[in-house]
Write a protein that holds these residues in place. Structure first.
Motif, PDB file in Angstrom:
ATOM      1  N   ALA A 307      -9.444   3.775  11.537  1.00  0.00           N
ATOM      2  CA  ALA A 307      -9.285   4.433  10.238  1.00  0.00           C
ATOM      3  C   ALA A 307      -7.859   4.284   9.721  1.00  0.00           C
ATOM      4  CB  ALA A 307      -9.670   5.908  10.362  1.00  0.00           C
ATOM      5  N   ILE A 308      -6.887   4.413  10.601  1.00  0.00           N
ATOM      6  CA  ILE A 308      -5.495   4.250  10.173  1.00  0.00           C
ATOM      7  C   ILE A 308      -5.233   2.808   9.744  1.00  0.00           C
ATOM      8  CG2 ILE A 308      -3.114   4.331  10.989  1.00  0.00           C
ATOM      9  CD1 ILE A 308      -3.904   6.642  12.783  1.00  0.00           C
ATOM     10  N   ILE A 309      -5.785   1.851  10.499  1.00  0.00           N
ATOM     11  CA  ILE A 309      -5.599   0.438  10.122  1.00  0.00           C
ATOM     12  C   ILE A 309      -6.255   0.152   8.773  1.00  0.00           C
ATOM     13  CG2 ILE A 309      -6.203  -1.924  10.767  1.00  0.00           C
ATOM     14  CD1 ILE A 309      -5.911  -1.091  13.684  1.00  0.00           C
ATOM     15  N   GLY A 310      -7.476   0.699   8.534  1.00  0.00           N
ATOM     16  CA  GLY A 310      -8.147   0.483   7.254  1.00  0.00           C
ATOM     17  C   GLY A 310      -7.387   1.098   6.098  1.00  0.00           C
ATOM     18  N   ALA A 311      -6.879   2.323   6.293  1.00  0.00           N
ATOM     19  CA  ALA A 311      -6.105   2.949   5.220  1.00  0.00           C
ATOM     20  C   ALA A 311      -4.825   2.167   4.931  1.00  0.00           C
ATOM     21  CB  ALA A 311      -5.775   4.394   5.605  1.00  0.00           C
ATOM     22  N   THR A 312      -4.199   1.653   5.979  1.00  0.00           N
ATOM     23  CA  THR A 312      -2.986   0.852   5.771  1.00  0.00           C
ATOM     24  C   THR A 312      -3.295  -0.442   5.037  1.00  0.00           C
ATOM     25  OG1 THR A 312      -2.087   1.774   7.822  1.00  0.00           O
ATOM     26  CG2 THR A 312      -1.032  -0.204   6.948  1.00  0.00           C
ATOM     27  N   ALA A 313      -4.416  -1.096   5.413  1.00  0.00           N
ATOM     28  CA  ALA A 313      -4.786  -2.338   4.731  1.00  0.00           C
ATOM     29  C   ALA A 313      -5.121  -2.088   3.264  1.00  0.00           C
ATOM     30  CB  ALA A 313      -5.973  -2.980   5.452  1.00  0.00           C
ATOM     31  N   LEU A 314      -5.846  -0.991   2.973  1.00  0.00           N
ATOM     32  CA  LEU A 314      -6.170  -0.674   1.577  1.00  0.00           C
ATOM     33  C   LEU A 314      -4.910  -0.387   0.773  1.00  0.00           C
ATOM     34  CD1 LEU A 314      -8.330  -0.103  -0.560  1.00  0.00           C
ATOM     35  CD2 LEU A 314      -8.384   2.267   0.258  1.00  0.00           C
ATOM     36  N   THR A 315      -3.965   0.286   1.366  1.00  0.00           N
ATOM     37  CA  THR A 315      -2.713   0.581   0.663  1.00  0.00           C
ATOM     38  C   THR A 315      -1.945  -0.700   0.363  1.00  0.00           C
ATOM     39  OG1 THR A 315      -2.603   2.720   1.781  1.00  0.00           O
ATOM     40  CG2 THR A 315      -0.572   1.889   0.807  1.00  0.00           C
ATOM     41  N   LEU A 316      -1.919  -1.610   1.343  1.00  0.00           N
ATOM     42  CA  LEU A 316      -1.226  -2.873   1.101  1.00  0.00           C
ATOM     43  C   LEU A 316      -1.930  -3.714   0.047  1.00  0.00           C
ATOM     44  CD1 LEU A 316      -0.327  -3.859   4.773  1.00  0.00           C
ATOM     45  CD2 LEU A 316       1.194  -2.919   3.018  1.00  0.00           C
ATOM     46  N   HIS A 317      -3.273  -3.635  -0.005  1.00  0.00           N
ATOM     47  CA  HIS A 317      -4.012  -4.433  -0.983  1.00  0.00           C
ATOM     48  C   HIS A 317      -3.842  -3.904  -2.402  1.00  0.00           C
ATOM     49  CE1 HIS A 317      -7.130  -7.032  -2.582  1.00  0.00           C
ATOM     50  NE2 HIS A 317      -7.722  -5.973  -3.111  1.00  0.00           N
ATOM     51  N   THR A 318      -3.806  -2.599  -2.576  1.00  0.00           N
ATOM     52  CA  THR A 318      -3.719  -2.006  -3.917  1.00  0.00           C
ATOM     53  C   THR A 318      -2.286  -1.767  -4.371  1.00  0.00           C
ATOM     54  OG1 THR A 318      -3.932   0.195  -2.912  1.00  0.00           O
ATOM     55  CG2 THR A 318      -5.950  -0.887  -3.653  1.00  0.00           C
ATOM     56  N   ALA A 319      -1.327  -1.951  -3.543  1.00  0.00           N
ATOM     57  CA  ALA A 319       0.057  -1.718  -3.946  1.00  0.00           C
ATOM     58  C   ALA A 319       0.529  -2.844  -4.868  1.00  0.00           C
ATOM     59  CB  ALA A 319       0.952  -1.647  -2.702  1.00  0.00           C
ATOM     60  N   PRO A 320       1.367  -2.561  -5.848  1.00  0.00           N
ATOM     61  CA  PRO A 320       1.870  -3.611  -6.751  1.00  0.00           C
ATOM     62  C   PRO A 320       2.726  -4.630  -6.002  1.00  0.00           C
ATOM     63  CG  PRO A 320       3.066  -1.556  -7.081  1.00  0.00           C
ATOM     64  CD  PRO A 320       1.933  -1.239  -6.186  1.00  0.00           C
ATOM     65  N   THR A 321       2.604  -5.881  -6.433  1.00  0.00           N
ATOM     66  CA  THR A 321       3.353  -6.963  -5.785  1.00  0.00           C
ATOM     67  C   THR A 321       4.677  -7.270  -6.465  1.00  0.00           C
ATOM     68  OG1 THR A 321       2.128  -8.580  -7.104  1.00  0.00           O
ATOM     69  CG2 THR A 321       1.243  -8.004  -4.916  1.00  0.00           C
ATOM     70  N   ARG A 322       4.908  -6.690  -7.643  1.00  0.00           N
ATOM     71  CA  ARG A 322       6.171  -6.906  -8.346  1.00  0.00           C
ATOM     72  C   ARG A 322       6.629  -5.574  -8.930  1.00  0.00           C
ATOM     73  NH1 ARG A 322       2.123  -8.828 -11.550  1.00  0.00           N
ATOM     74  NH2 ARG A 322       1.906  -7.886 -13.624  1.00  0.00           N
TER      75      ARG A 322
END
Length: 372
Positions: A307-322
């Motif tokens: 669950a922690i890995i999934g939440a971290t991956a979702l945060t990295l995917h939805t976070a702005p790249t610029r």
């Protein structure tokens, strides 16, 4: 012929092991030799060494104990003396001598066999000791089973411990004396007291003592440990353990003068514990429950980690790249008249409102351009 009294004696630790191998308490050994219990304790801790006829008698007795059958072939006698009930001596003997002495080339015990042997010798005595600590039969059984479940989960560490019985005993005592049990619904109401009036009186006095005092008294006067061993197991200094022991004895002697002597108190503790029919679960049931709980907590840890890995991956995917600059605050545009506040309608507005109300519901007629 001159008789020599320079009988060789084994080291202090071996003396204690041989006594426990013969299922003897320090008081019983002292009675056989005609000495005090404190003298036997001093001999086993190395503080003193017997001499003369006492040394010869002590050496012959230890030699006879060394020649007895191993614990795996000895059946526990159902004698009238209840003192061995509290000592867990067979458990320590089984831990120190896991292989029969008559088979020099016997295969070593498997972890399951070693655990079952330790449980079979320790559990009955530990349940009775936990009952004296808590005054609750069900909690005593639960404490011992929990201690052995932890021991099975950490068996590589327990198996190489110099005294696995003490390891399990300390774990059972810690669980039995945990203050969190008072918040559990099943332990909010007291259990029926012992049937014998003297046992009830002794148990009532024990339960009024603070838990550290109660534990120190049980280890020293009940189990028969020396003062340094008692202090080490209770995680206290030797002077602190001695002070706790003296205060506990004084409290019991004030309420029950008949138990002022340590030997009498030792026998009464053993008798009170042995009169209760306390039985622990079978070793296979404890091992299976330990493995089941280990699997449950392992799966729970894996699920939480995923669950922690999934939440971290979702945060990295939805976070702005610029970098996106924030929107600046609004500014007042000059030259725009301020918005008029609501107020009374003018004559022209009243005329327009009356005209609009007079029109039909479908609206005014269609207007056509007129030719010029």
């Amino acid at each position: 012929m001159t008789q020599s009294f320079d009988t060789p004696l084994p080291p202090p630790e071996e003396r204690r092991r041989l006594r426990e191998l013969g299922s003897l308490t320090q008081a019983q050994l002292a009675a056989r030799l005609g000495v005090s219990r404190e003298a036997v304790r001093a001999w086993e801790t190395g503080r003193s060494t017997p001499s003369g006829r006492k040394r010869e008698s002590y050496g012959k007795l230890l030699a006879s104990l060394a020649a007895v059958k191993p614990p795996s072939e000895v059946t526990v006698p159902q004698s009238a003396e209840p003192a061995p009930v509290l000592t867990a001596s067979l458990s320590k003997a089984a831990a120190s001598n896991p292989e029969p002495a008559t088979h020099t080339s016997a295969a070593p015990l498997t972890p399951t066999q070693a655990f079952d042997a330790l449980y079979g010798y320790c559990a009955p005595a530990l349940v009775r000791q936990a009952y004296l600590l808590t005054g609750r039969r069900e909690l005593a059984r639960e404490s011992v089973e929990q201690a052995f479940r932890v021991a099975w989960q950490r068996w590589p560490e327990v198996a190489v411990d110099p005294d696995p019985a003490s390891w399990v005993r300390a774990t059972a005592y810690e669980y039995a004396l945990s203050p969190w049990h008072r918040f559990r619904p099943r332990y909010r109401h007291p259990e029926p007291p012992p049937a014998d009036a003297s046992d009830r009186a002794l148990l009532d006095v024990l339960l009024t003592l603070p838990p550290p005092y109660r534990r120190t008294l049980l280890l020293y006067d009940g189990v028969g440990l020396g003062l340094p061993e008692t202090a080490a197991e209770t995680e206290a200094s030797t002077p602190a353990a001695a002070s706790r022991l003296l205060h506990a004895r004084s409290a019991i002697a004030a309420r029950l003068p008949d138990l002022a002597e340590p030997e009498v108190l030792h026998r009464r503790l053993a008798k009170t514990a042995s009169t209760e029919r306390l039985r622990a679960a079978k070793p296979p049931a404890v091992r299976i429950e330990s493995e089941r709980r280990a699997r449950f907590w392992t799966r729970a840890a894996i699920a939480i980690t995923m669950a922690i890995i999934g939440a971290t991956a979702l945060t990295l995917h939805t976070a702005p790249t610029r970098y996106e600059p924030p929107v600046p605050p609004g500014e007042t545009v000059p030259g725009v008249p301020p918005r008029a506040a609501p107020g009374t309608l003018s004559t022209a507005e009243l005329t327009l409102r009356a005209k609009l109300r007079a029109e039909s519901a479908n609206g005014p007629e269609k207007l056509l351009p007129e030719p010029r």
